[in-house]
Design a protein around this motif. Structure first.
Motif, mmCIF file in Angstrom:
data_model
loop_
_atom_site.group_PDB
_atom_site.id
_atom_site.type_symbol
_atom_site.label_atom_id
_atom_site.label_comp_id
_atom_site.label_asym_id
_atom_site.label_seq_id
_atom_site.Cartn_x
_atom_site.Cartn_y
_atom_site.Cartn_z
ATOM 1 N N CYS A 77 0.832 -1.201 0.000
ATOM 2 C CA CYS A 77 0.000 0.000 0.000
ATOM 3 C C CYS A 77 0.870 1.254 0.000
ATOM 4 C CB CYS A 77 -0.895 0.008 1.240
ATOM 5 S SG CYS A 77 -1.941 -1.453 1.410
ATOM 6 N N ASP B 93 -8.722 3.737 -8.362
ATOM 7 C CA ASP B 93 -7.777 2.621 -8.396
ATOM 8 C C ASP B 93 -8.291 1.510 -7.483
ATOM 9 O OD1 ASP B 93 -5.632 0.870 -8.371
ATOM 10 O OD2 ASP B 93 -4.132 2.463 -8.428
ATOM 11 N N LYS C 218 -6.019 -3.813 -1.723
ATOM 12 C CA LYS C 218 -4.856 -4.135 -0.883
ATOM 13 C C LYS C 218 -4.980 -3.451 0.479
ATOM 14 C CE LYS C 218 -1.600 -4.733 -4.725
ATOM 15 N NZ LYS C 218 -0.363 -4.217 -5.369
ATOM 16 N N VAL D 204 -7.028 7.653 -5.843
ATOM 17 C CA VAL D 204 -6.414 6.575 -5.079
ATOM 18 C C VAL D 204 -6.707 6.823 -3.604
ATOM 19 C CG1 VAL D 204 -4.195 7.772 -4.965
ATOM 20 C CG2 VAL D 204 -4.278 5.306 -4.597
ATOM 21 N N ASP E 157 -7.774 -1.784 -7.624
ATOM 22 C CA ASP E 157 -6.774 -2.783 -7.238
ATOM 23 C C ASP E 157 -5.978 -2.321 -6.018
ATOM 24 O OD1 ASP E 157 -7.527 -4.366 -9.384
ATOM 25 O OD2 ASP E 157 -6.100 -3.419 -10.738
ATOM 26 N N ALA E 158 -5.567 -1.054 -6.012
ATOM 27 C CA ALA E 158 -4.810 -0.524 -4.871
ATOM 28 C C ALA E 158 -5.673 -0.487 -3.621
ATOM 29 C CB ALA E 158 -4.284 0.867 -5.192
ATOM 30 N N TYR E 159 -6.946 -0.131 -3.783
ATOM 31 C CA TYR E 159 -7.837 -0.057 -2.614
ATOM 32 C C TYR E 159 -8.055 -1.423 -1.988
ATOM 33 C CZ TYR E 159 -11.945 0.540 0.294
ATOM 34 O OH TYR E 159 -12.816 0.518 1.359
#
Length: 440
Positions: A73, A185, A191, A224, A187-189
């Motif tokens: 992250c 985002d 995580k 993000v 995918d980032a969230y």
């Protein structure tokens, strides 16, 4: 300002920080090196010194940051320090990065987008198309700041991008899956979310509509999610019982916070699969008794001297809950009581086992096995075929990036792929199918 008895800065700003924590005896502070003169210290304009007054261990925030870093992250740096004011020891504080333009530049290589600090009651619910409706939403803390508080580009004060994001979250209906991926985002969230659930960070967006930032990243025109303020974790709970075994898929607080962003993302099988994969990776390596117990032992050795002499722990100064040095020694194994419902180690064990039992896709950790697809021809002369070898795949998203990580092509598909790459310059590219072989 003197750091490590050598580096000195004059004419700096020093103030109390926090919202509800401003009322604590053990206060947190913010240092602003550029308040009076343009003089950054080691590249920093601001620095936080967090009080962590709820935490008898004084290590939960550092331990949470360890998990976030291991989850991949966007995380700030964190460090314990002994604070002296006019030569008088004021006790241990947790030094952390302040999330500003310098932070954004170091993490994203840019800082020109809007950065919104989101605090209670910032639940991302639709308030209408007028920007002023979101500017008028106030966090009723001693500061009465905006719940969606713009921290960059303040002069322009343009909230239109945030309004557009909230519009998609609440009003896109059947097209939510395709639209949200273009502006956020995901995918980032996922995580961050997997890590937040494991560490029990309930004072976040999903449960308490609080303590997060949204940065509008200009490189791909997507927001993000950035976490912060993670001292109420690992079994510290205020009004949210059973945080150790709360269901990982319905973890939010639907009675008072709808959290439409998270709930809609987790209603999609593809993203729920990714969420579980991220959590399994943490449980396999970074969030387990072997890894975290070693880190706890290291922190205890590091902090022991500072805590023993800390006037908030040795009984010579009024403190918020009466924590003692003995309470600190036992904090990793025993619950202090009241809002501290778990010792850190028992919480880790309980949360690990309950998270695994709540998985809906038991084999999700194996999703990236290359043997599940045929990819041909590779190298390609312009047309690339991707053929699923076992069961078919449906409702998934794919993307092609260059070796610098820039997304070149992306779309949603069902079944096998036939990709036309003739418009890309010659070179080596990466094909990513995040939900490879997940059930439909």
């Amino acid at each position: 300002f003197v750091y490590d008895s050598k580096d000195t800065v004059k004419n700096f700003g020093f103030r109390v920080k926090g919202n509800t924590s401003r009322e604590a005896d053990r206060k947190g502070y913010r240092i602003d090196f550029g308040e009076f003169l343009p003089q950054p210290y080691q590249g920093l304009k601001n620095m936080n010194l967090n009080g962590s007054h709820n935490d008898p261990s004084m290590m939960r925030e550092m331990l949470s940051n360890t998990v976030m870093n291991n989850a991949g992250c966007v995380a700030g740096r964190i460090n314990p320090v002994q604070l002296y004011v006019n030569g008088v020891y004021q006790g241990l504080r947790i030094q952390s990065d302040y999330i500003d333009m310098i932070f954004l530049q170091s993490r994203f290589g840019e800082s020109s987008g809007n950065l919104f600090k989101c605090s209670w009651p910032a639940d991302l619910m639709w308030l209408g198309s007028a920007e002023q409706s979101y500017k008028n939403l106030i966090n009723p803390s001693p500061l009465n700041e905006r719940a969606y508080d713009l921290k960059t580009n303040e002069t322009a004060a343009n909230y239109s991008d945030l309004v557009a994001l909230i519009d998609i979250i609440n009003n896109s209906k059947d097209s939510f899956n395709s639209w949200i991926y273009k502006v956020f985002d995901v995918d980032a969230y996922l995580k961050v979310l997997a890590a937040e659930v494991l560490i029990g960070h309930w004072d976040n967006y999903f449960i308490n509509k609080n303590n997060y930032l949204l940065y509008h990243r200009m490189s791909d025109n997507r927001f993000v999610y950035i976490h912060y303020d993670m001292d109420n974790t690992f079994g510290i709970q205020w009004g949210y019982p059973n945080i150790n075994n709360r269901d990982i898929h319905s973890w939010g607080n639907s009675s008072s916070s709808k959290a439409p962003l998270t709930n809609k993302i987790l209603s999609n099988n593809q993203w729920r699969w990714d969420y579980e994969v991220n959590m399994r990776k943490l449980l396999d390596k970074a969030y387990n008794t072997d890894s975290l117990h070693k880190r706890i032992a290291r922190f205890k050795l590091l902090l022991a001297f500072a805590i023993k002499n800390d006037t908030f722990f040795n009984g010579t100064r009024n403190t918020d809950y009466g924590f003692t040095y003995t309470d600190w020694q036992n904090a990793d194994t025993k619950a202090w009581g009241k809002h501290v419902s778990f010792g850190i180690k028992p919480f880790i064990g309980s949360r690990s086992s309950s998270a695994l039992s709540q998985m809906k896709f038991p084999s999700s950790v194996k999703k990236t096995e290359f043997g599940l697809v045929n990819i041909f021809p590779n190298p390609t002369d312009g047309i690339l075929n991707v053929q699923f070898k076992q069961m078919g795949a449906s409702g998934y998203r794919w993307k092609i990036s260059n070796l610098q990580g820039k997304e070149m092509l992306a779309d949603e598909s069902n079944g096998d792929l036939k990709l036309d790459l003739k418009g890309l310059p010659a070179g080596i590219y990466l094909l990513d199918i995040p939900g490879l072989m997940r059930p439909s």
